[in-house]
Design a protein around this motif. Structure first.
Motif, PDB file in Angstrom:
ATOM      1  N   VAL A  86     -14.478 -51.403 -51.941  1.00  0.00           N
ATOM      2  CA  VAL A  86     -13.698 -50.251 -51.471  1.00  0.00           C
ATOM      3  C   VAL A  86     -12.217 -50.588 -51.676  1.00  0.00           C
ATOM      4  CG1 VAL A  86     -13.642 -51.097 -49.062  1.00  0.00           C
ATOM      5  CG2 VAL A  86     -13.415 -48.655 -49.504  1.00  0.00           C
ATOM      6  N   ASN A  87     -11.380 -49.552 -51.803  1.00  0.00           N
ATOM      7  CA  ASN A  87      -9.964 -49.857 -52.055  1.00  0.00           C
ATOM      8  C   ASN A  87      -9.004 -49.044 -51.192  1.00  0.00           C
ATOM      9  OD1 ASN A  87     -10.308 -47.417 -53.356  1.00  0.00           O
ATOM     10  ND2 ASN A  87      -9.595 -48.092 -55.350  1.00  0.00           N
ATOM     11  N   VAL A  88      -7.793 -49.580 -51.098  1.00  0.00           N
ATOM     12  CA  VAL A  88      -6.694 -48.919 -50.389  1.00  0.00           C
ATOM     13  C   VAL A  88      -5.478 -48.993 -51.329  1.00  0.00           C
ATOM     14  CG1 VAL A  88      -7.576 -49.656 -48.135  1.00  0.00           C
ATOM     15  CG2 VAL A  88      -5.869 -51.071 -49.283  1.00  0.00           C
ATOM     16  N   VAL A 119       0.054 -50.533 -59.188  1.00  0.00           N
ATOM     17  CA  VAL A 119       0.677 -49.399 -59.886  1.00  0.00           C
ATOM     18  C   VAL A 119      -0.405 -48.752 -60.741  1.00  0.00           C
ATOM     19  CG1 VAL A 119       2.429 -48.691 -61.562  1.00  0.00           C
ATOM     20  CG2 VAL A 119       2.944 -50.508 -59.910  1.00  0.00           C
ATOM     21  N   LEU A 120      -0.612 -47.471 -60.562  1.00  0.00           N
ATOM     22  CA  LEU A 120      -1.667 -46.773 -61.299  1.00  0.00           C
ATOM     23  C   LEU A 120      -1.493 -46.960 -62.812  1.00  0.00           C
ATOM     24  CD1 LEU A 120      -1.658 -43.494 -59.194  1.00  0.00           C
ATOM     25  CD2 LEU A 120      -3.517 -45.176 -59.271  1.00  0.00           C
ATOM     26  N   THR A 121      -2.621 -47.084 -63.509  1.00  0.00           N
ATOM     27  CA  THR A 121      -2.548 -47.318 -64.958  1.00  0.00           C
ATOM     28  C   THR A 121      -2.057 -46.089 -65.721  1.00  0.00           C
ATOM     29  OG1 THR A 121      -4.880 -46.742 -65.091  1.00  0.00           O
ATOM     30  CG2 THR A 121      -4.333 -49.091 -64.990  1.00  0.00           C
ATOM     31  N   VAL A 156      -6.945 -56.932 -56.466  1.00  0.00           N
ATOM     32  CA  VAL A 156      -6.174 -55.706 -56.733  1.00  0.00           C
ATOM     33  C   VAL A 156      -6.754 -54.918 -57.898  1.00  0.00           C
ATOM     34  CG1 VAL A 156      -3.893 -56.385 -55.842  1.00  0.00           C
ATOM     35  CG2 VAL A 156      -4.562 -57.058 -58.162  1.00  0.00           C
ATOM     36  N   VAL A 157      -6.434 -53.639 -57.887  1.00  0.00           N
ATOM     37  CA  VAL A 157      -6.611 -52.795 -59.069  1.00  0.00           C
ATOM     38  C   VAL A 157      -5.270 -52.824 -59.782  1.00  0.00           C
ATOM     39  CG1 VAL A 157      -7.168 -50.497 -59.935  1.00  0.00           C
ATOM     40  CG2 VAL A 157      -8.162 -51.278 -57.766  1.00  0.00           C
ATOM     41  N   CYS A 158      -5.301 -53.168 -61.064  1.00  0.00           N
ATOM     42  CA  CYS A 158      -4.047 -53.256 -61.826  1.00  0.00           C
ATOM     43  C   CYS A 158      -4.351 -52.953 -63.286  1.00  0.00           C
ATOM     44  CB  CYS A 158      -3.431 -54.658 -61.675  1.00  0.00           C
ATOM     45  SG  CYS A 158      -4.477 -55.991 -62.296  1.00  0.00           S
TER      46      CYS A 158
HETATM   47  O1  OMP Z   1      -8.577 -47.178 -58.668  1.00  0.00           O
HETATM   48  C1  OMP Z   1      -8.973 -46.818 -59.796  1.00  0.00           C
HETATM   49  O2  OMP Z   1     -10.142 -46.947 -60.114  1.00  0.00           O
HETATM   50  C2  OMP Z   1      -7.957 -46.406 -60.785  1.00  0.00           C
HETATM   51  C3  OMP Z   1      -6.705 -46.971 -60.648  1.00  0.00           C
HETATM   52  C4  OMP Z   1      -5.771 -46.840 -61.689  1.00  0.00           C
HETATM   53  O3  OMP Z   1      -4.674 -47.407 -61.635  1.00  0.00           O
HETATM   54  N1  OMP Z   1      -6.100 -46.107 -62.784  1.00  0.00           N
HETATM   55  C5  OMP Z   1      -7.332 -45.473 -62.906  1.00  0.00           C
HETATM   56  O4  OMP Z   1      -7.585 -44.855 -63.953  1.00  0.00           O
HETATM   57  N2  OMP Z   1      -8.246 -45.577 -61.877  1.00  0.00           N
HETATM   58  C6  OMP Z   1      -9.549 -44.871 -61.981  1.00  0.00           C
HETATM   59  O5  OMP Z   1     -10.290 -45.423 -63.064  1.00  0.00           O
HETATM   60  C7  OMP Z   1     -11.018 -44.387 -63.759  1.00  0.00           C
HETATM   61  C8  OMP Z   1     -10.612 -44.423 -65.199  1.00  0.00           C
HETATM   62  O6  OMP Z   1     -11.373 -43.498 -65.931  1.00  0.00           O
HETATM   63  P1  OMP Z   1     -11.199 -43.303 -67.496  1.00  0.00           P
HETATM   64  O7  OMP Z   1      -9.737 -43.093 -67.769  1.00  0.00           O
HETATM   65  O8  OMP Z   1     -12.038 -42.086 -67.789  1.00  0.00           O
HETATM   66  O9  OMP Z   1     -11.729 -44.563 -68.154  1.00  0.00           O
HETATM   67  C9  OMP Z   1     -10.723 -43.081 -63.023  1.00  0.00           C
HETATM   68  O10 OMP Z   1     -11.806 -42.833 -62.148  1.00  0.00           O
HETATM   69  C10 OMP Z   1      -9.453 -43.364 -62.223  1.00  0.00           C
HETATM   70  O11 OMP Z   1      -9.447 -42.674 -60.983  1.00  0.00           O
END
Ligand code: OMP
Length: 235
Positions: A86-88, A119-121, A156-158
């Motif tokens: 799970v994430n925050v 930081v979101l990708t 982390v998600v990164c």
């Molecule tokens: O937390 C995530 O999963 C997430 C974080 C992030 O920084 N970037 C990101 O793309 N995601 C999730 O990762 C998935 C990427 O999906 P695709 O771009 O279709 O491969 C999506 O469900 C996003 O919500």
């Protein structure tokens, strides 16, 4: 059940039957699945139960970001659902992350992995500048990862582009979960900071989140297996 695959398939669908039909085409030993805001908002815990019945381990990606008490209760609810991860949002701050970590302590070894989004990708320098942040995405992600680690979180998600540096800085045990993974030839879509699956593994990523390149593929299981084969050592 122990799944050794580093792939987490992002199951982002607006239709439950289509999502379950896709899950039924995929081997639960070859990957884990990620349920995010779209599916959970539409279908609620039922989607989690339906996928658990199919033996999948699940990452509940709801990116909680709220006051500490609310986030602690939310991760408790996730743990009660029996999810694997799970994430925050690390941007919620140290007190919020510490409260989430504390809330999961009573689950012992059955607690889900608790990780923080940095930081979101999908974000690049201009997005950060728009928020008044002058750091580069990597610099800002490193600050948030440091805060997550010092708050007791497990990873982390990164972006995979941060992985080499993060493994050195935060150690082997600190999990790196990276979306923005694009096999050669697949569409970038809205992602900005991307990497191929093999480059991500070589950079030290623990788990890679892959959505549309698999879910929109004409042959999802074949695409998944093709990605997994691309990760096998060539010697
Ligand atoms: O937390 C995530 O999963 C997430 C974080 C992030 O920084 N970037 C990101 O793309 N995601 C999730 O990762 C998935 C990427 O999906 P695709 O771009 O279709 O491969 C999506 O469900 C996003 O919500």
């Amino acid at each position: 059940m122990s799944v050794t695959s580093p792939v987490i398939v992002a199951l982002d669908f607006d239709n439950l039957d289509s999502a379950l039909a896709l899950a039924d085409q995929i081997d639960s030993k070859s990957c884990r699945l990620k349920i995010g805001k779209e599916m959970f908002t539409r279908f609620g815990p039922e989607v989690i139960h339906a996928l658990h019945r199919r033996n999948f381990e699940l990452f509940l990606d709801l990116k909680f970001h709220d006051i500490p008490n609310t986030v602690a209760k939310a991760v408790t609810a996730a743990a009660d659902l029996g999810v694997w991860m799970v994430n925050v949002h690390a941007g919620g701050g140290a007190r919020m992350m510490e409260a989430a970590k504390l809330a999961l302590e009573c689950y012992g070894s059955t607690a889900p992995h608790l990780i923080a989004v940095t930081v979101l990708t999908s974000m690049d320098q201009s997005d950060l500048n728009g928020l008044g942040i002058q750091d580069t995405p990597s610099q800002h992600a490193a600050k948030l990862a440091h805060l997550a680690q010092s708050s007791g979180l497990g990873g982390v998600v990164c972006s995979a582009q941060e992985a080499v540096h993060f493994k050195q800085e935060f150690g082997k045990e600190f999990l790196l979960v990276t979306p923005g993974i694009r096999p050669v030839g697949s569409e970038q879509g809205d992602q900005r900071r991307i990497m191929t699956p093999i480059d991500a593994v070589n950079a030290g990523v623990d788990y890679m989140v892959i959505g549309r390149p698999i879910t929109q593929s004409a042959a999802p299981e074949q695409t998944l297996q093709h990605i997994l084969r691309s990760l096998e050592p060539t010697v």
